[in-house]
Design an enzyme around this catalytic site. Sequence first.
Site, PDB file in Angstrom:
ATOM      1  N   SER A   1      46.476  39.404  33.704  1.00 18.00           N
ATOM      2  CA  SER A   1      46.136  40.750  34.144  1.00 18.00           C
ATOM      3  C   SER A   1      45.405  40.736  35.466  1.00 18.00           C
ATOM      4  O   SER A   1      44.892  39.710  35.905  1.00 18.00           O
ATOM      5  CB  SER A   1      45.295  41.446  33.074  1.00 18.00           C
ATOM      6  OG  SER A   1      43.933  41.168  33.299  1.00 18.00           O
ATOM      7  N   LYS A   2      45.381  41.900  36.036  1.00 13.79           N
ATOM      8  CA  LYS A   2      44.730  42.095  37.324  1.00 13.79           C
ATOM      9  C   LYS A   2      43.278  41.624  37.250  1.00 13.79           C
ATOM     10  O   LYS A   2      42.728  41.131  38.226  1.00 13.79           O
ATOM     11  CB  LYS A   2      44.799  43.583  37.654  1.00 13.79           C
ATOM     12  CG  LYS A   2      44.440  43.919  39.068  1.00 13.79           C
ATOM     13  CD  LYS A   2      44.606  45.406  39.307  1.00 13.79           C
ATOM     14  CE  LYS A   2      44.065  45.765  40.666  1.00 13.79           C
ATOM     15  NZ  LYS A   2      44.193  47.178  40.958  1.00 13.79           N
TER      16      LYS A   2
END
Length: 478
Positions: free
Chosen positions: A246-247
């Site tokens: 994820s970011k």
Amino acid sequence: MVRTRFAPSPTGYLHIGGLRTALYAYLFAKKNGGKFILRIEDTDQTREVKGAVDIIISALDKAGMHYDEGPIVGGDYGPYIQSERKAIYLEYAEKLVESGDAYCCFCSKERLEDIHKAGATKYDKHCLSLSKAEVKERIARGEPYVIRQNIPEHGTSTYHDEVFGDVTVDFKDLEDNILIKSDGMPTYNFANVIDDHLMGITHCIRGVEYLMSTPKYNLLYDALGWDRPVYIHLQPIMRDANHKLSKRDGDAGFEDFLNKGFLPHAIVNYIALLGWNPKDNREKLSMDELIDCFSIDGLQKSSSIFDETKMRWLNSLYVKELPAKEFHKLAKPYYNKLFPKRKIDYKYLSELLQSRVEILSDIAERAAFLDAFDEKADKPFDFTLFANKKWKTDENMARELIDECIAITKADALTDRLSDSLNALAEKRGLKKGQVLWIYRIALTGAAATPGGGEEMIKLFGKDEAVKRLEKVKQALN
Ligand code: GLU
């Protein structure tokens, strides 16, 4: 004619999972002589980031995925930016209201909160029972409203996904989602159907998060009398067995990897293999090779774990085969940043480093030897480096050899004789050549590891600098 699309939301960031979705859509279209379309899904304007569309376009360009239709290049099915298609969605939403497949809903935020507090897990179809006349009147009065999809209350729906097989969903698990928001903008749930149909999309390739809501979209296709596209849902890229990449991990964006010094095609090549395999053992594949061997039945049903070490390895193969000039061009910004003042033969440094870095940012570590010994920067020479277990060398040996090392450098640096002279010195002193070479290289650099021996180091620094370095070491040794 196969037509696929990549439909990102302009969030200012292209996750490599998104890039991989785009890649599969691109490969599938190209493999089948079809068209690859870029559509910007910007209907959630609260999430929009300025310049985000340019980021997506530039990322696709760097990745070598050239879209046939989309923003800027245009095409016969535009506009390709959803916010510019507002009127189109409204027209179809009204048709659905007319046919009873959708309805206007005036429920306030407070009412919705109340029914949820009271235990409802989804909207209760409250406004479905409003009469046509009442709806008309409330709209005329200017009351805000949304348009919701009217999902059957009972029954199930099954469709076929090319990766997951038959997928069945019970209507009772689906909510009467909003199709048109009170600001007149469509939601994803509506716009994806309208656009995929109007843009002639034949194969819808997207993330698995849409797998279970696809029956809702199918109801819309059916209500409008349209053919459904072929569905291909993709598993996410995982950080580990339980977490998506994820970011928040800070390095899940295509640009993050480019900034770390990965080459765009190495990233593309690596992510192609995360969720798909070419059915032979090939791992290094050019874009043309990927196009040539891509097929839907190579897509995996299970998710894959991102392995940066593996991507580094793949990247190193691409770095090695860059033309020397190209590698130097890519390395230069690193040199400028690392050594703003040092004057050496950087082109030659690139030659030495090219086979020794996996990703471009490794240059910092591999070239750190240049700064290992720097009086001005208060980095004194580390004499313990003369001690080498394998060669059985030490500081005293350096003290004994340094004068002759200087003399040899003055006489023979940058000529074919250098190696012979060092050899002769070893013989004269009853030493092994390796011992002399070790002492010589350490004296020249003050660094344990260098991308080459003494001869290479002299080529890098130039003769004068090499002599100067050796003389400084001599002084310090005495
Ligand atoms: N805008 C959607 C997303 O970014 C696209 C999904 C799709 O490809 O249909 O998740």
